[in-house]
Scaffold this motif. Structure first.
Motif, PDB file in Angstrom:
ATOM      1  N   LEU B   9       0.907  -1.305  -0.032  1.00 22.51           N
ATOM      2  CA  LEU B   9      -0.105   0.054   0.119  1.00 22.51           C
ATOM      3  C   LEU B   9       0.749   1.219   0.113  1.00 22.51           C
ATOM      4  N   ILE B  10       1.684   1.369   0.773  1.00 25.83           N
ATOM      5  CA  ILE B  10       2.950   2.526   0.812  1.00 25.83           C
ATOM      6  C   ILE B  10       3.545   2.474  -0.430  1.00 25.83           C
ATOM      7  N   VAL B  11       3.887   1.524  -1.133  1.00 33.00           N
ATOM      8  CA  VAL B  11       4.726   1.481  -2.402  1.00 33.00           C
ATOM      9  C   VAL B  11       3.809   2.256  -3.375  1.00 33.00           C
ATOM     10  N   LEU B  16       2.085   7.017  -6.622  1.00 35.52           N
ATOM     11  CA  LEU B  16       0.911   7.903  -6.936  1.00 35.52           C
ATOM     12  C   LEU B  16       1.495   9.466  -6.716  1.00 35.52           C
ATOM     13  N   LEU B  17       2.166   9.761  -5.700  1.00 37.17           N
ATOM     14  CA  LEU B  17       2.768  10.980  -5.369  1.00 37.17           C
ATOM     15  C   LEU B  17       3.765  11.442  -6.240  1.00 37.17           C
ATOM     16  N   GLY B  18       4.578  10.403  -6.633  1.00 35.91           N
ATOM     17  CA  GLY B  18       5.608  10.456  -7.689  1.00 35.91           C
ATOM     18  C   GLY B  18       5.053  11.280  -8.862  1.00 35.91           C
ATOM     19  N   ILE B  19       4.002  10.448  -9.446  1.00 38.60           N
ATOM     20  CA  ILE B  19       3.327  10.820 -10.646  1.00 38.60           C
ATOM     21  C   ILE B  19       2.652  12.060 -10.533  1.00 38.60           C
TER      22      ILE B  19
END
Lengths: 240, 242
Positions: B9-11, B16-19
């Motif tokens: 989940l963290i990955v 998502l954050l990176g995108i």
């Protein structure tokens, strides 16, 4: 149960933080907006331009002060006429309504000897209006004080335009060869045409036009042959 | 098992954050442009410009006052003699023509903007490198009988030259660059149709991506020339010698 409460608190904190960060960034945007490099260049040009204008205006003011003092000393009509006539001569000379003489160069520009091959569209062997415009600009950069083309004085509103086989200057049709006379520092003027990279050199080397330059210690540039007519512009009224 | 699930989940969240961050970065770049710099330098320049403009205006007023005093002397004298009146009118005419007076009249304003940076036009997109377009525009203006011309509020005179100096053009010894604003007093309809002739200069420039706007005005003001020009080499030929 306790574990879930802690996790819940962390979740709420994260959401809160997530809202806070974009809010903060948005607030800062106005103060820290970005401008493009070209805007900065534009502004820098404007600043440099105005700085030079200020220096010019100061000089001009000094000159006019001198003139004012001269006028204050004028007592009678005869002296006044003298002052005015002198002034008119000055501006006539500056704007091209007097014959001028001085050192300078005589430049002859002629079409190339290249034989025309029927059907080709290459017109690089012919002298165009743009060529003359560029040469005139180069001469002005080199400090030419008076220029004529085949006997036509070039003044500030002299158009140089192509019209079929002729180039029209001051509404007179001129045919090659074009003889350009320019008064000024003859060495500088010579270099403005012949130095590597100069437009004249390019015409000679790459376009095969025939250019001939002669330095002269005295040449004569005739006055503009039409009279000055002003139809559209007028002085700006005071108190606007 | 539960451990692995939470790690995945963290990955997923990190990806998502990176995108999201990269999308945001790209949008900002698109909106603001690639070679942007913070506005602080711009602000400094704007302030300096405002200060200098004020100074220039003050000096200009001083100069105009002085010249008005001179004119007053002349007009007082012309009451006494018609000849003086004639002379001072003639002087005014030549001063207007050679650029030493601020003038107004009907005319056109031409605004030239450089094409947006774009691979297609990358070769010849700068007005600075193509200043011969400006020489040609001036010739077009003169053909149609313009009486006064200014480029970026600098009066065009017999001695006005254009010289590339780095990233700007020196005109009347002062730097100018895009956007170029040319004003001309004269028959505005004639000027516009001459410039717009198909295959003419405006056509040519537009085909290279320049954005050009031509506006007709009933009343345009063109500033005066501010330099003192003295002829060092050329001397008038006096009639007495001949």
């Amino acid at each position: 149960m306790n574990k879930y409460i802690i996790k819940g608190i962390i979740l709420i904190m994260c959401i809160f933080l997530g809202i806070l960060i974009p809010y903060q960034i948005r607030n800062n945007v106005e103060d820290n907006s970005f401008v493009s490099l070209s805007t900065i260049k534009e502004k820098q040009n404007d600043v440099d331009k105005i700085k030079k204008e200020i220096i010019d205006i100061k000089k001009l003011t000094k000159e006019q002060e001198k003139k004012f003092q001269k006028l204050e000393d004028v007592n009678d009509t005869r002296e006044m006429i003298e002052v005015l006539e002198k002034d008119i001569e000055k501006y006539k000379t500056l704007s091209g309504f007097n014959d001028l003489e001085g050192p300078g160069i005589v430049l002859t520009v002629q079409d190339s000897d290249k034989e025309y091959i029927y059907g080709e569209s290459d017109s690089s062997g012919i002298v165009h209006d743009a060529d003359i415009q560029n040469i005139l600009n180069d001469l002005k950069v080199a400090g030419a004080e008076a220029i004529s083309i085949s006997g036509q004085r070039v003044i500030l509103n002299s158009p140089v335009k192509c019209g079929g086989p002729v180039i029209r200057v001051n509404n007179k049709n001129l045919i090659a060869p074009f003889v350009i006379r320019a008064i000024g520092d003859s060495k500088k003027l010579y270099a403005a045409i012949d130095a590597p990279g100069a437009y004249g050199r390019y015409l000679n080397d790459s376009r095969d036009l025939k250019l001939e330059i002669k330095e002269k210690s005295r040449i004569v540039v005739p006055r503009y042959s039409n009279t000055l007519e002003i139809n559209y512009m007028k002085l700006v009224e005071e108190g606007e | 098992m539960k451990n692995i699930a939470s790690k995945t989940l963290i990955v997923a969240v990190c990806v998502l954050l990176g995108i999201i961050i990269s999308i945001q970065y790209k949008t900002v770049n698109d909106v603001v442009g690639p070679d942007s710099i913070p506005s602080q330098k711009n602000k400094e320049l704007v302030n300096e410009l405002a200060r200098l403009e004020e100074e220039k205006e003050g000096l200009m007023n001083e100069l105009t006052n002085l010249e008005n005093k001179i004119k007053k002397y002349e007009s007082e004298a012309s009451k006494e003699s018609d000849y003086i009146k004639e002379l001072s009118e003639e002087l005014e005419k030549y001063r207007m023509f050679s650029g030493y007076e601020e003038v107004e009249g009907p005319g056109v304003e031409i605004v030239i903007n450089e094409p947006e940076i774009n691979d297609e036009y990358a070769h010849s997109s700068s007005i600075v490198e193509n200043y011969d377009y400006l020489l040609d525009i001036i010739s077009y203006l003169n053909v149609t009988g313009s009486e006064a011309i200014s480029i970026n509020d600098l009066r065009y005179t017999s001695y006005s030259e254009m010289l590339i100096a780095g990233e700007h053009i020196n005109f009347n010894n002062k730097p100018i660059g895009a956007p170029i604003k040319i004003k001309a007093i004269g028959p505005s309809d004639d000027i516009e149709s001459a410039l717009r002739i198909s295959g003419g200069i405006i056509n040519l420039m537009e085909s290279y991506g320049f954005q050009i706007e031509i506006k007709k005005h009933d009343k345009l003001t063109i500033p005066r020339y501010t330099e003192i020009k003295e002829l060092k080499y050329a001397k008038p030929i006096s009639d007495d010698e001949e």
